[in-house]
Write an enzyme that holds these catalytic residues in place. Sequence first.
Site, PDB file in Angstrom:
ATOM      1  N   SER A  15       0.836  -1.213   0.000  1.00 39.11           N
ATOM      2  CA  SER A  15       0.000   0.000   0.000  1.00 39.11           C
ATOM      3  C   SER A  15       0.867   1.259   0.000  1.00 39.11           C
ATOM      4  O   SER A  15       2.039   1.225   0.398  1.00 39.11           O
ATOM      5  CB  SER A  15      -0.868  -0.029   1.269  1.00 39.11           C
ATOM      6  OG  SER A  15      -1.603   1.157   1.433  1.00 39.11           O
ATOM      7  N   LEU A  17       3.108   4.386   0.201  1.00 43.01           N
ATOM      8  CA  LEU A  17       4.486   4.749  -0.147  1.00 43.01           C
ATOM      9  C   LEU A  17       5.317   3.519  -0.521  1.00 43.01           C
ATOM     10  O   LEU A  17       6.093   3.553  -1.484  1.00 43.01           O
ATOM     11  CB  LEU A  17       5.145   5.494   1.027  1.00 43.01           C
ATOM     12  CG  LEU A  17       4.440   6.774   1.509  1.00 43.01           C
ATOM     13  CD1 LEU A  17       5.226   7.450   2.632  1.00 43.01           C
ATOM     14  CD2 LEU A  17       4.223   7.757   0.351  1.00 43.01           C
ATOM     15  N   ASP A  61       4.900 -10.285   9.179  1.00 43.98           N
ATOM     16  CA  ASP A  61       4.813  -9.248  10.212  1.00 43.98           C
ATOM     17  C   ASP A  61       6.242  -8.794  10.524  1.00 43.98           C
ATOM     18  O   ASP A  61       7.084  -9.604  10.934  1.00 43.98           O
ATOM     19  CB  ASP A  61       4.150  -9.856  11.456  1.00 43.98           C
ATOM     20  CG  ASP A  61       3.898  -8.818  12.543  1.00 43.98           C
ATOM     21  OD1 ASP A  61       4.597  -7.783  12.569  1.00 43.98           O
ATOM     22  OD2 ASP A  61       2.997  -9.058  13.367  1.00 43.98           O
ATOM     23  N   VAL A  62       6.507  -7.508  10.331  1.00 39.38           N
ATOM     24  CA  VAL A  62       7.888  -7.026  10.510  1.00 39.38           C
ATOM     25  C   VAL A  62       8.373  -7.144  11.956  1.00 39.38           C
ATOM     26  O   VAL A  62       9.566  -7.028  12.223  1.00 39.38           O
ATOM     27  CB  VAL A  62       8.093  -5.562  10.028  1.00 39.38           C
ATOM     28  CG1 VAL A  62       7.956  -5.456   8.527  1.00 39.38           C
ATOM     29  CG2 VAL A  62       7.185  -4.596  10.768  1.00 39.38           C
ATOM     30  N   TYR A 168       2.763   7.308  18.156  1.00 40.56           N
ATOM     31  CA  TYR A 168       3.310   7.408  16.791  1.00 40.56           C
ATOM     32  C   TYR A 168       4.539   8.326  16.762  1.00 40.56           C
ATOM     33  O   TYR A 168       5.593   7.956  16.218  1.00 40.56           O
ATOM     34  CB  TYR A 168       2.227   7.939  15.853  1.00 40.56           C
ATOM     35  CG  TYR A 168       2.643   8.006  14.403  1.00 40.56           C
ATOM     36  CD1 TYR A 168       2.772   6.848  13.640  1.00 40.56           C
ATOM     37  CD2 TYR A 168       2.896   9.228  13.790  1.00 40.56           C
ATOM     38  CE1 TYR A 168       3.139   6.907  12.308  1.00 40.56           C
ATOM     39  CE2 TYR A 168       3.267   9.292  12.451  1.00 40.56           C
ATOM     40  CZ  TYR A 168       3.391   8.125  11.725  1.00 40.56           C
ATOM     41  OH  TYR A 168       3.765   8.192  10.398  1.00 40.56           O
ATOM     42  N   LYS A 172       8.373   7.270  15.785  1.00 41.75           N
ATOM     43  CA  LYS A 172       9.039   7.819  14.594  1.00 41.75           C
ATOM     44  C   LYS A 172      10.263   8.659  14.970  1.00 41.75           C
ATOM     45  O   LYS A 172      11.216   8.762  14.184  1.00 41.75           O
ATOM     46  CB  LYS A 172       8.037   8.634  13.771  1.00 41.75           C
ATOM     47  CG  LYS A 172       6.954   7.776  13.130  1.00 41.75           C
ATOM     48  CD  LYS A 172       7.548   6.796  12.119  1.00 41.75           C
ATOM     49  CE  LYS A 172       6.509   6.001  11.376  1.00 41.75           C
ATOM     50  NZ  LYS A 172       7.079   5.134  10.344  1.00 41.75           N
TER      51      LYS A 172
HETATM   52  N1  LIG Z   1       1.234   8.902   4.340  1.00 40.73           N
HETATM   53  C1  LIG Z   1       1.712   9.831   5.141  1.00 40.73           C
HETATM   54  O1  LIG Z   1       1.207  10.931   5.199  1.00 40.73           O
HETATM   55  C2  LIG Z   1       2.934   9.563   5.981  1.00 40.73           C
HETATM   56  C3  LIG Z   1       3.540  10.642   6.626  1.00 40.73           C
HETATM   57  C4  LIG Z   1       4.677  10.396   7.416  1.00 40.73           C
HETATM   58  C5  LIG Z   1       5.159   9.113   7.555  1.00 40.73           C
HETATM   59  N2  LIG Z   1       4.534   8.090   6.934  1.00 40.73           N
HETATM   60  C6  LIG Z   1       5.072   6.746   7.124  1.00 40.73           C
HETATM   61  O2  LIG Z   1       5.298   6.180   5.851  1.00 40.73           O
HETATM   62  C7  LIG Z   1       5.172   4.765   5.942  1.00 40.73           C
HETATM   63  C8  LIG Z   1       4.215   4.300   4.837  1.00 40.73           C
HETATM   64  O3  LIG Z   1       2.952   4.845   5.117  1.00 40.73           O
HETATM   65  P1  LIG Z   1       1.760   4.869   4.045  1.00 40.73           P
HETATM   66  O4  LIG Z   1       1.220   6.225   4.057  1.00 40.73           O
HETATM   67  O5  LIG Z   1       2.205   4.250   2.782  1.00 40.73           O
HETATM   68  O6  LIG Z   1       0.707   3.939   4.819  1.00 40.73           O
HETATM   69  P2  LIG Z   1      -0.132   2.687   4.319  1.00 40.73           P
HETATM   70  O7  LIG Z   1      -1.075   2.399   5.438  1.00 40.73           O
HETATM   71  O8  LIG Z   1      -0.672   2.930   2.960  1.00 40.73           O
HETATM   72  O9  LIG Z   1       0.981   1.541   4.236  1.00 40.73           O
HETATM   73  C9  LIG Z   1       1.573   0.986   5.375  1.00 40.73           C
HETATM   74  C10 LIG Z   1       1.726  -0.501   5.131  1.00 40.73           C
HETATM   75  O10 LIG Z   1       2.391  -1.071   6.279  1.00 40.73           O
HETATM   76  C11 LIG Z   1       1.834  -2.352   6.466  1.00 40.73           C
HETATM   77  N3  LIG Z   1       2.062  -2.815   7.838  1.00 40.73           N
HETATM   78  C12 LIG Z   1       1.499  -2.337   8.975  1.00 40.73           C
HETATM   79  N4  LIG Z   1       1.924  -3.063  10.036  1.00 40.73           N
HETATM   80  C13 LIG Z   1       2.752  -4.016   9.546  1.00 40.73           C
HETATM   81  C14 LIG Z   1       3.489  -5.068  10.149  1.00 40.73           C
HETATM   82  N5  LIG Z   1       3.435  -5.297  11.481  1.00 40.73           N
HETATM   83  N6  LIG Z   1       4.239  -5.865   9.363  1.00 40.73           N
HETATM   84  C15 LIG Z   1       4.278  -5.663   8.012  1.00 40.73           C
HETATM   85  N7  LIG Z   1       3.600  -4.683   7.394  1.00 40.73           N
HETATM   86  C16 LIG Z   1       2.840  -3.873   8.145  1.00 40.73           C
HETATM   87  C17 LIG Z   1       0.352  -2.172   6.176  1.00 40.73           C
HETATM   88  O11 LIG Z   1      -0.299  -3.400   5.919  1.00 40.73           O
HETATM   89  C18 LIG Z   1       0.383  -1.233   4.987  1.00 40.73           C
HETATM   90  O12 LIG Z   1       0.350  -1.945   3.754  1.00 40.73           O
HETATM   91  C19 LIG Z   1       4.683   4.463   7.353  1.00 40.73           C
HETATM   92  O13 LIG Z   1       5.781   4.075   8.150  1.00 40.73           O
HETATM   93  C20 LIG Z   1       4.135   5.785   7.825  1.00 40.73           C
HETATM   94  O14 LIG Z   1       4.197   5.915   9.225  1.00 40.73           O
HETATM   95  C21 LIG Z   1       3.427   8.277   6.143  1.00 40.73           C
END
Ligand SMILES: NC(=O)c1ccc[n+]([C@@H]2O[C@H](COP(=O)([O-])OP(=O)(O)OC[C@H]3O[C@@H](n4cnc5c(N)ncnc54)[C@H](O)[C@@H]3O)[C@@H](O)[C@H]2O)c1
Length: 255
Positions: A15, A17, A61-62, A168, A172
């Site tokens: 999903s 990023l 699961d990471v 969170y 981070k």
């Molecule tokens: N989108 C934003 O605005 C934003 C901003 C700052 C930071 N981030 C960070 O960027 C990263 C990607 O976020 P995103 O927006 O693509 O979110 P997203 O929810 O689209 O993708 C996150 C993915 O992580 C997976 N995931 C969650 N827990 C997991 C686990 N225990 N083991 C394996 N996979 C797991 C989910 O299934 C999901 O597919 C995240 O770390 C998020 O915190 C996102």
Amino acid sequence: MRVQGNLFLVTGAASGLGEQVAKSIVEQGGYVVAVDINAAGLEDVVRSLGLNRVYSPGSVDVTSENQVQEAIKKGLNHFKESPLAGAVICSGIVWPPQSIKGYGQDERLTSYSQFKHIVTVNLLGAYNVAQQVAQTIMDHKPMNEDGERGVIITTSSMLGLDGTLVGYGTSKAGVAGMTLPLAKELSEFGIRVMSIAPGPFETPLVRAVPGVEAPVSLFPKRYGYPNEFSDLVLHIIGNPMLNGSVIRLDGGLRG
Ligand SMILES: NC(=O)c1ccc[n+]([C@@H]2O[C@H](COP(=O)([O-])OP(=O)(O)OC[C@H]3O[C@@H](n4cnc5c(N)ncnc54)[C@H](O)[C@@H]3O)[C@@H](O)[C@H]2O)c1
């Protein structure tokens, strides 16, 4: 380091990023071991990018040492000709599952169980992947005259650097804080470590809570697009002088 011909393990690849990073690596001629807890989402990614370019070991699961170890083993077995050159760690959660309750009035405050869950996924999960990928890479032959062997790229957050959201934000901040010590520890093996701290990006995560609207950047006045994140990932992979730093990618927004 070139992307072309190299293999990267991407977490959160089902999903947002992480999915875009997987696509961009494939577009540049690289290969991806796609890791996510969401196996159905991974299947869609593999179907659209092709099994000859992206391999999914199924739900991983990471936070599980065994599952990550198995994913690396299966990925290396699938792409025998392409050396593992790094990890791009994009897995993460903002909120704990509803089954883990907060405390105080309306259970709005962050309980220890909630805190522990988020830190476990976002910080310990990121380190689990970083450590196991580094351990796999450190015995490889260097790939260029610098002695480079690999790169680990983590995803922090603007909220971690600016101090917002107890669970969170703290997790981070930990991801960001790990960058330089880990880069120092792995430097003798030619493995670089970088972190990206995005502001709000257009992904399912940023729309996760109905009624809660994330702010847009200072300029441009919008959310980031996932390809703007993956462009930076590709640049970090290619630029050997980027090491030990956290790069904000937030259009000037502060949390
Ligand atoms: N989108 C934003 O605005 C934003 C901003 C700052 C930071 N981030 C960070 O960027 C990263 C990607 O976020 P995103 O927006 O693509 O979110 P997203 O929810 O689209 O993708 C996150 C993915 O992580 C997976 N995931 C969650 N827990 C997991 C686990 N225990 N083991 C394996 N996979 C797991 C989910 O299934 C999901 O597919 C995240 O770390 C998020 O915190 C996102």
